[in-house]
Enzyme design. Sequence first.
Site, PDB file in Angstrom:
ATOM      1  N   LYS A 140       0.932   4.045  -2.966  1.00  0.00           N
ATOM      2  CA  LYS A 140       0.537   5.422  -2.703  1.00  0.00           C
ATOM      3  C   LYS A 140       1.690   6.392  -2.943  1.00  0.00           C
ATOM      4  O   LYS A 140       1.474   7.536  -3.389  1.00  0.00           O
ATOM      5  CB  LYS A 140       0.013   5.550  -1.268  1.00  0.00           C
ATOM      6  CG  LYS A 140      -1.317   4.826  -1.022  1.00  0.00           C
ATOM      7  CD  LYS A 140      -2.441   5.374  -1.882  1.00  0.00           C
ATOM      8  CE  LYS A 140      -3.812   4.836  -1.469  1.00  0.00           C
ATOM      9  NZ  LYS A 140      -4.913   5.386  -2.291  1.00  0.00           N
ATOM     10  N   TYR A 196       0.827  -1.208   0.000  1.00  0.00           N
ATOM     11  CA  TYR A 196       0.000   0.000   0.000  1.00  0.00           C
ATOM     12  C   TYR A 196       0.864   1.263   0.000  1.00  0.00           C
ATOM     13  O   TYR A 196       0.614   2.210  -0.754  1.00  0.00           O
ATOM     14  CB  TYR A 196      -0.915  -0.042   1.222  1.00  0.00           C
ATOM     15  CG  TYR A 196      -1.976   1.022   1.281  1.00  0.00           C
ATOM     16  CD1 TYR A 196      -3.078   0.975   0.436  1.00  0.00           C
ATOM     17  CD2 TYR A 196      -1.905   2.060   2.214  1.00  0.00           C
ATOM     18  CE1 TYR A 196      -4.073   1.933   0.507  1.00  0.00           C
ATOM     19  CE2 TYR A 196      -2.893   3.023   2.296  1.00  0.00           C
ATOM     20  CZ  TYR A 196      -3.982   2.960   1.436  1.00  0.00           C
ATOM     21  OH  TYR A 196      -4.965   3.915   1.511  1.00  0.00           O
TER      22      TYR A 196
END
Length: 250
Positions: free
Chosen positions: A159, A155
């Site tokens: 991001k 993640y």
Amino acid sequence: MDLNLKGRVAIVTGAGRGIGRAAAEALATEGAHVVITDIDAQTAAGTAEAIASRGHSAIGVAADVCDAQAVERLAARTIEAFGKVDILVNNAGFTRDKYLTKMPEADWDAVVDTILKGAYLCTKAVLPSMIEQKWGRIINISSRAHLGNPGQTNYSAAKAGLIGFTRALALEQGKFNITANAIAPGFIETELVKALPTYERLRDAALARNPVPRLGRPEDIADAILFLASERAGYITGDTLHVTGGRYSS
């Protein structure tokens, strides 16, 4: 304050619930035509119907943002319904948290593909419309996790990559009066977050470390999206707006 969004056409991915739904509702309230996109057809349709029932303009289109053909159909359906695309909010994404030594390759691929490949495919699909009209807003929903969170290598990497994507896109598309910006939310209390088995621990950590002594709400991110989508943000591009209550470290 008039944000001059009336009549604009916005696609919001992952808009069936949470931040995406709040963004779609806010854009519709400001007079934009909103296309609610979600991988779950029923969720997309339900959100669109709820917005339309309040007298606003919205349609639901189911699409997997990792599927190039589905994304092309999404762009085509939007132009068929409203004639153009002005605003794209790349919000689709999710977490599958594990320490790297225990992370299956499938969990890495699913998270990174949805966030990064999804943004690539959706942006590529709508740019021709924006370039033709010499106006556009790309808003990518990153995360405070771009700074790194334990158990979130997939993640955090995705991001962080989204921020690099945003900066490069801003440099490419500025000549067409198309801006590209990212928003990095902190701990936002959504339905999905509340359903996490670690929710209480995460909530308590956020409350202990936030200079602003409350949790974030989806509407906090929606307000930032409205600003970046508006004419008032026309000279801002390639930037990342942190909406974290002042929290940056883990």
